[in-house]
Design a protein around this motif. Structure first.
Motif, PDB file in Angstrom:
ATOM      1  N   THR A  46      -8.386  -1.734   2.007  1.00 49.86           N
ATOM      2  CA  THR A  46      -9.326  -2.809   1.646  1.00 49.86           C
ATOM      3  C   THR A  46      -9.182  -3.192   0.173  1.00 49.86           C
ATOM      4  O   THR A  46      -9.323  -4.365  -0.173  1.00 49.86           O
ATOM      5  CB  THR A  46     -10.774  -2.388   1.933  1.00 49.86           C
ATOM      6  OG1 THR A  46     -11.036  -1.138   1.285  1.00 49.86           O
ATOM      7  CG2 THR A  46     -11.029  -2.255   3.419  1.00 49.86           C
ATOM      8  N   THR A  47      -8.878  -2.220  -0.666  1.00 52.12           N
ATOM      9  CA  THR A  47      -8.671  -2.503  -2.095  1.00 52.12           C
ATOM     10  C   THR A  47      -7.427  -3.362  -2.277  1.00 52.12           C
ATOM     11  O   THR A  47      -7.435  -4.333  -3.046  1.00 52.12           O
ATOM     12  CB  THR A  47      -8.548  -1.197  -2.899  1.00 52.12           C
ATOM     13  OG1 THR A  47      -9.726  -0.420  -2.691  1.00 52.12           O
ATOM     14  CG2 THR A  47      -8.358  -1.462  -4.380  1.00 52.12           C
ATOM     15  N   VAL A  48      -6.362  -3.021  -1.574  1.00 50.39           N
ATOM     16  CA  VAL A  48      -5.119  -3.799  -1.659  1.00 50.39           C
ATOM     17  C   VAL A  48      -5.386  -5.238  -1.219  1.00 50.39           C
ATOM     18  O   VAL A  48      -4.953  -6.184  -1.885  1.00 50.39           O
ATOM     19  CB  VAL A  48      -3.990  -3.160  -0.821  1.00 50.39           C
ATOM     20  CG1 VAL A  48      -2.753  -4.053  -0.804  1.00 50.39           C
ATOM     21  CG2 VAL A  48      -3.637  -1.781  -1.349  1.00 50.39           C
ATOM     22  N   LEU A  49      -6.112  -5.404  -0.130  1.00 52.94           N
ATOM     23  CA  LEU A  49      -6.432  -6.754   0.351  1.00 52.94           C
ATOM     24  C   LEU A  49      -7.258  -7.543  -0.659  1.00 52.94           C
ATOM     25  O   LEU A  49      -7.017  -8.732  -0.881  1.00 52.94           O
ATOM     26  CB  LEU A  49      -7.167  -6.685   1.693  1.00 52.94           C
ATOM     27  CG  LEU A  49      -6.304  -6.326   2.890  1.00 52.94           C
ATOM     28  CD1 LEU A  49      -7.163  -6.069   4.117  1.00 52.94           C
ATOM     29  CD2 LEU A  49      -5.281  -7.410   3.167  1.00 52.94           C
ATOM     30  N   GLU A  94       0.833  -1.205   0.000  1.00 50.55           N
ATOM     31  CA  GLU A  94       0.000   0.000   0.000  1.00 50.55           C
ATOM     32  C   GLU A  94       0.872   1.261   0.000  1.00 50.55           C
ATOM     33  O   GLU A  94       0.616   2.202  -0.757  1.00 50.55           O
ATOM     34  CB  GLU A  94      -0.902  -0.021   1.235  1.00 50.55           C
ATOM     35  CG  GLU A  94      -1.869   1.128   1.312  1.00 50.55           C
ATOM     36  CD  GLU A  94      -2.711   1.077   2.574  1.00 50.55           C
ATOM     37  OE1 GLU A  94      -3.218   2.133   2.958  1.00 50.55           O
ATOM     38  OE2 GLU A  94      -2.856  -0.009   3.185  1.00 50.55           O
ATOM     39  N   GLN A  95       1.895   1.273   0.823  1.00 53.04           N
ATOM     40  CA  GLN A  95       2.806   2.416   0.915  1.00 53.04           C
ATOM     41  C   GLN A  95       3.480   2.693  -0.436  1.00 53.04           C
ATOM     42  O   GLN A  95       3.589   3.846  -0.867  1.00 53.04           O
ATOM     43  CB  GLN A  95       3.861   2.126   1.981  1.00 53.04           C
ATOM     44  CG  GLN A  95       4.901   3.204   2.167  1.00 53.04           C
ATOM     45  CD  GLN A  95       5.967   2.783   3.167  1.00 53.04           C
ATOM     46  OE1 GLN A  95       6.214   1.583   3.380  1.00 53.04           O
ATOM     47  NE2 GLN A  95       6.608   3.741   3.792  1.00 53.04           N
ATOM     48  N   GLN A  96       3.919   1.644  -1.110  1.00 51.51           N
ATOM     49  CA  GLN A  96       4.599   1.811  -2.401  1.00 51.51           C
ATOM     50  C   GLN A  96       3.645   2.335  -3.470  1.00 51.51           C
ATOM     51  O   GLN A  96       3.998   3.209  -4.255  1.00 51.51           O
ATOM     52  CB  GLN A  96       5.227   0.483  -2.855  1.00 51.51           C
ATOM     53  CG  GLN A  96       6.319  -0.025  -1.934  1.00 51.51           C
ATOM     54  CD  GLN A  96       7.426   0.983  -1.732  1.00 51.51           C
ATOM     55  OE1 GLN A  96       7.997   1.496  -2.665  1.00 51.51           O
ATOM     56  NE2 GLN A  96       7.714   1.280  -0.473  1.00 51.51           N
ATOM     57  N   LYS A 133      -3.732   7.090  -5.152  1.00 54.59           N
ATOM     58  CA  LYS A 133      -4.474   6.748  -3.933  1.00 54.59           C
ATOM     59  C   LYS A 133      -5.025   5.334  -4.047  1.00 54.59           C
ATOM     60  O   LYS A 133      -5.501   4.933  -5.107  1.00 54.59           O
ATOM     61  CB  LYS A 133      -5.636   7.724  -3.736  1.00 54.59           C
ATOM     62  CG  LYS A 133      -5.227   9.103  -3.298  1.00 54.59           C
ATOM     63  CD  LYS A 133      -6.432   9.993  -3.125  1.00 54.59           C
ATOM     64  CE  LYS A 133      -6.743  10.115  -1.666  1.00 54.59           C
ATOM     65  NZ  LYS A 133      -7.835  11.058  -1.375  1.00 54.59           N
ATOM     66  N   ILE A 134      -4.946   4.634  -2.917  1.00 53.22           N
ATOM     67  CA  ILE A 134      -5.511   3.287  -2.873  1.00 53.22           C
ATOM     68  C   ILE A 134      -5.864   2.967  -1.417  1.00 53.22           C
ATOM     69  O   ILE A 134      -5.114   3.309  -0.501  1.00 53.22           O
ATOM     70  CB  ILE A 134      -4.549   2.230  -3.474  1.00 53.22           C
ATOM     71  CG1 ILE A 134      -5.258   0.898  -3.663  1.00 53.22           C
ATOM     72  CG2 ILE A 134      -3.294   2.094  -2.642  1.00 53.22           C
ATOM     73  CD1 ILE A 134      -4.528  -0.066  -4.578  1.00 53.22           C
TER      74      ILE A 134
END
Length: 102
Positions: free
Chosen positions: A43-46, A31-33, A39-40
């Motif tokens: 929950t989207t990353v998961l 998420e950090q990268q 923007k993200i």
């Protein structure tokens, strides 16, 4: 040569972070990268990581209270598969026609 299903851009963004890290990474790291570029939400990353696990691109290992994600699919194998697919679809499988277009 294994043929891979083309990843949507959002999933490919995740894979690029994992491939670049060259070691197991957490959701927070990914998420950090990505947030450096756009923007993200967490929950989207998961959700995207879950899809990538289901597709066999990523494995998930529980370490304490954190999940670590590792690429199963090699980045070069995926890129080679995508390159062949583009040449086949857009240039009639002719490398000569592909090169001539440049």
């Amino acid at each position: 040569m294994e043929k891979f299903k083309r990843l949507p851009d959002s999933e490919l963004d995740i894979m690029l972070v994992i491939w670049e890290a060259k070691e197991p990474v957490s959701r927070a790291y990914i998420e950090q990268q990505i947030k450096k570029k756009k923007k993200i939400a967490a929950t989207t990353v998961l959700t995207l990581l879950s899809r990538l696990c289901d597709k066999g691109f990523v494995s998930c290992e529980k370490k304490g209270n954190m999940n670590l994600y590792t690429a199963i699919v090699n980045d070069q194998d995926y890129k080679n598969s995508e390159s062949r697919s583009i040449i086949k679809k857009l240039y009639g499988n002719s490398l000569k026609t592909f090169v001539a277009s440049f």
